[in-house]
Design a protein around this motif. Sequence first.
Motif, PDB file in Angstrom:
ATOM      1  N   ARG A  30       0.854  -1.182   0.000  1.00  0.00           N
ATOM      2  CA  ARG A  30       0.000   0.000   0.000  1.00  0.00           C
ATOM      3  C   ARG A  30       0.893   1.236   0.000  1.00  0.00           C
ATOM      4  O   ARG A  30       1.748   1.392   0.877  1.00  0.00           O
ATOM      5  CB  ARG A  30      -0.917  -0.003   1.223  1.00  0.00           C
ATOM      6  CG  ARG A  30      -1.998   1.075   1.204  1.00  0.00           C
ATOM      7  CD  ARG A  30      -2.978   0.833   2.363  1.00  0.00           C
ATOM      8  NE  ARG A  30      -4.065   1.788   2.369  1.00  0.00           N
ATOM      9  CZ  ARG A  30      -5.173   1.663   1.654  1.00  0.00           C
ATOM     10  NH1 ARG A  30      -5.328   0.602   0.862  1.00  0.00           N
ATOM     11  NH2 ARG A  30      -6.121   2.573   1.726  1.00  0.00           N
ATOM     12  N   ILE A  31       0.699   2.102  -0.976  1.00  0.00           N
ATOM     13  CA  ILE A  31       1.534   3.294  -1.108  1.00  0.00           C
ATOM     14  C   ILE A  31       0.647   4.534  -1.089  1.00  0.00           C
ATOM     15  O   ILE A  31      -0.411   4.564  -1.724  1.00  0.00           O
ATOM     16  CB  ILE A  31       2.386   3.230  -2.406  1.00  0.00           C
ATOM     17  CG1 ILE A  31       3.383   4.395  -2.451  1.00  0.00           C
ATOM     18  CG2 ILE A  31       1.528   3.205  -3.656  1.00  0.00           C
ATOM     19  CD1 ILE A  31       4.435   4.258  -3.549  1.00  0.00           C
ATOM     20  N   ASP A  32       1.059   5.530  -0.323  1.00  0.00           N
ATOM     21  CA  ASP A  32       0.308   6.776  -0.173  1.00  0.00           C
ATOM     22  C   ASP A  32       1.157   7.930  -0.687  1.00  0.00           C
ATOM     23  O   ASP A  32       2.117   8.336  -0.029  1.00  0.00           O
ATOM     24  CB  ASP A  32      -0.053   6.996   1.302  1.00  0.00           C
ATOM     25  CG  ASP A  32      -0.974   8.195   1.506  1.00  0.00           C
ATOM     26  OD1 ASP A  32      -1.011   9.080   0.627  1.00  0.00           O
ATOM     27  OD2 ASP A  32      -1.654   8.244   2.546  1.00  0.00           O
ATOM     28  N   PRO A  33       0.831   8.477  -1.874  1.00  0.00           N
ATOM     29  CA  PRO A  33       1.635   9.568  -2.435  1.00  0.00           C
ATOM     30  C   PRO A  33       1.559  10.857  -1.629  1.00  0.00           C
ATOM     31  O   PRO A  33       2.447  11.707  -1.754  1.00  0.00           O
ATOM     32  CB  PRO A  33       1.019   9.772  -3.834  1.00  0.00           C
ATOM     33  CG  PRO A  33       0.296   8.501  -4.129  1.00  0.00           C
ATOM     34  CD  PRO A  33      -0.222   8.020  -2.800  1.00  0.00           C
ATOM     35  N   VAL A  34       0.511  11.038  -0.834  1.00  0.00           N
ATOM     36  CA  VAL A  34       0.374  12.274  -0.059  1.00  0.00           C
ATOM     37  C   VAL A  34       1.259  12.248   1.178  1.00  0.00           C
ATOM     38  O   VAL A  34       2.050  13.158   1.424  1.00  0.00           O
ATOM     39  CB  VAL A  34      -1.101  12.523   0.325  1.00  0.00           C
ATOM     40  CG1 VAL A  34      -1.221  13.772   1.197  1.00  0.00           C
ATOM     41  CG2 VAL A  34      -1.960  12.672  -0.924  1.00  0.00           C
ATOM     42  N   SER A  35       1.150  11.188   1.968  1.00  0.00           N
ATOM     43  CA  SER A  35       2.001  11.079   3.164  1.00  0.00           C
ATOM     44  C   SER A  35       3.368  10.499   2.840  1.00  0.00           C
ATOM     45  O   SER A  35       4.250  10.465   3.685  1.00  0.00           O
ATOM     46  CB  SER A  35       1.314  10.188   4.212  1.00  0.00           C
ATOM     47  OG  SER A  35       1.190   8.855   3.741  1.00  0.00           O
ATOM     48  N   ARG A  36       3.524  10.044   1.578  1.00  0.00           N
ATOM     49  CA  ARG A  36       4.779   9.483   1.089  1.00  0.00           C
ATOM     50  C   ARG A  36       5.229   8.309   1.954  1.00  0.00           C
ATOM     51  O   ARG A  36       6.355   8.270   2.461  1.00  0.00           O
ATOM     52  CB  ARG A  36       5.874  10.556   1.001  1.00  0.00           C
ATOM     53  CG  ARG A  36       5.539  11.681   0.046  1.00  0.00           C
ATOM     54  CD  ARG A  36       6.676  12.663  -0.111  1.00  0.00           C
ATOM     55  NE  ARG A  36       7.808  12.080  -0.817  1.00  0.00           N
ATOM     56  CZ  ARG A  36       7.914  11.983  -2.145  1.00  0.00           C
ATOM     57  NH1 ARG A  36       6.939  12.406  -2.924  1.00  0.00           N
ATOM     58  NH2 ARG A  36       8.995  11.443  -2.688  1.00  0.00           N
ATOM     59  N   THR A  37       4.319   7.352   2.118  1.00  0.00           N
ATOM     60  CA  THR A  37       4.621   6.150   2.885  1.00  0.00           C
ATOM     61  C   THR A  37       4.339   4.910   2.050  1.00  0.00           C
ATOM     62  O   THR A  37       3.420   4.887   1.223  1.00  0.00           O
ATOM     63  CB  THR A  37       3.790   6.078   4.182  1.00  0.00           C
ATOM     64  OG1 THR A  37       2.391   6.205   3.862  1.00  0.00           O
ATOM     65  CG2 THR A  37       4.179   7.195   5.139  1.00  0.00           C
ATOM     66  N   LEU A  38       5.126   3.861   2.293  1.00  0.00           N
ATOM     67  CA  LEU A  38       4.931   2.554   1.680  1.00  0.00           C
ATOM     68  C   LEU A  38       4.782   1.544   2.802  1.00  0.00           C
ATOM     69  O   LEU A  38       5.658   1.446   3.671  1.00  0.00           O
ATOM     70  CB  LEU A  38       6.115   2.187   0.781  1.00  0.00           C
ATOM     71  CG  LEU A  38       6.085   0.780   0.172  1.00  0.00           C
ATOM     72  CD1 LEU A  38       4.948   0.666  -0.842  1.00  0.00           C
ATOM     73  CD2 LEU A  38       7.424   0.437  -0.477  1.00  0.00           C
TER      74      LEU A  38
END
Length: 246
Positions: free
Chosen positions: A150-158
Motif C-alpha cells: 500500500r503506497i500513499d503519495p500524499v504522506s509518502r509512505t509505503l
Amino acid sequence: MTMQMQACAPEMSATILLVEDDRDIADMLAETLSQNGYTAVSAQSGAEMDRLLRRQAFDLVVLDVMLPGEDGFSICRRLRAEMRTPIIMLTAVATDVDRIVGLEFGADDYVTKPFNTRELLARIKSLLRRASYGSERPERPKTMSFAGWRIDPVSRTLLDDAGSQVFMTTAEFDLLVALCLNAGRVLTRDQLLALTHAGVAGPVERSVDVHISRIRQKIEPNPKEPSLIKTVRLGGYLFTPMVDAS
C-alpha cells in the motif's frame, strides 16, 4: 540513536545540513544557500552531524564522501536506515562505480567535485520539490494498493502487507509512484525521469537502473528474478501488478 525526521518546510525556506570537513567549501556552500533563501547548518564529521540531528530536523542533507573517521558512504547507509530525508552526496571521484555505490547506499543524487554551485542549487531545488510533490498534487489517488503493498503519495509512505512502513529514498518513492500510476505500460528511462519531475537537475539515466534495483530489493518476492518490475529489453521497465486506487 533516534534521529530527527524530515521537516515539513516550504521549498525556499528549507533547512539544509552540510556535512563537509573542508571549512572553505562548507563556508562557501553555506553562504550560497543563504543567499538563495535556505538555512544552512554545517558539520565537519559524522559525530558532529549526529549531535545536530538529535537537536534539529533538516529538509535535506549534503554529504561529502571523504570525511575524517566514518566516511560518507557509511554515514549515508546509516542515515537511510533511519530517515527518508533527501541526501545529495559530494564526491571527488568521477567514476561511475563510486557514484553508483553512493546511490546503492541510499543517496538520492550526487555531485562531483569540483562542482558548479548553480548545478548543486538546481539539484537541491529539484529534490526538495520532489520530496513535497505528493501534497501538491491533490488529483492523485490518496492511496494505491498492489500485490499486498500500500503506497500513499500524499504522506509518502509505503506499507507492506503487515502494515509496517518501508523506508525509501525520495528518488525511489517517486519512481515507484510513477510505475504504479502507469501500471501495464512500458516506461523508458527518459519517461521515468520526466514523470518523477527530475528535469535537467535529476539523476542521470544510469541512476534510474540503480534506483529500480533498490526498489526491487524492497518489494519483490525474489529480487534476483523480479516479477513486479520487469525489464523490457531496449524499452525500459514494466510494472506488472494490478493497482487499486482510492
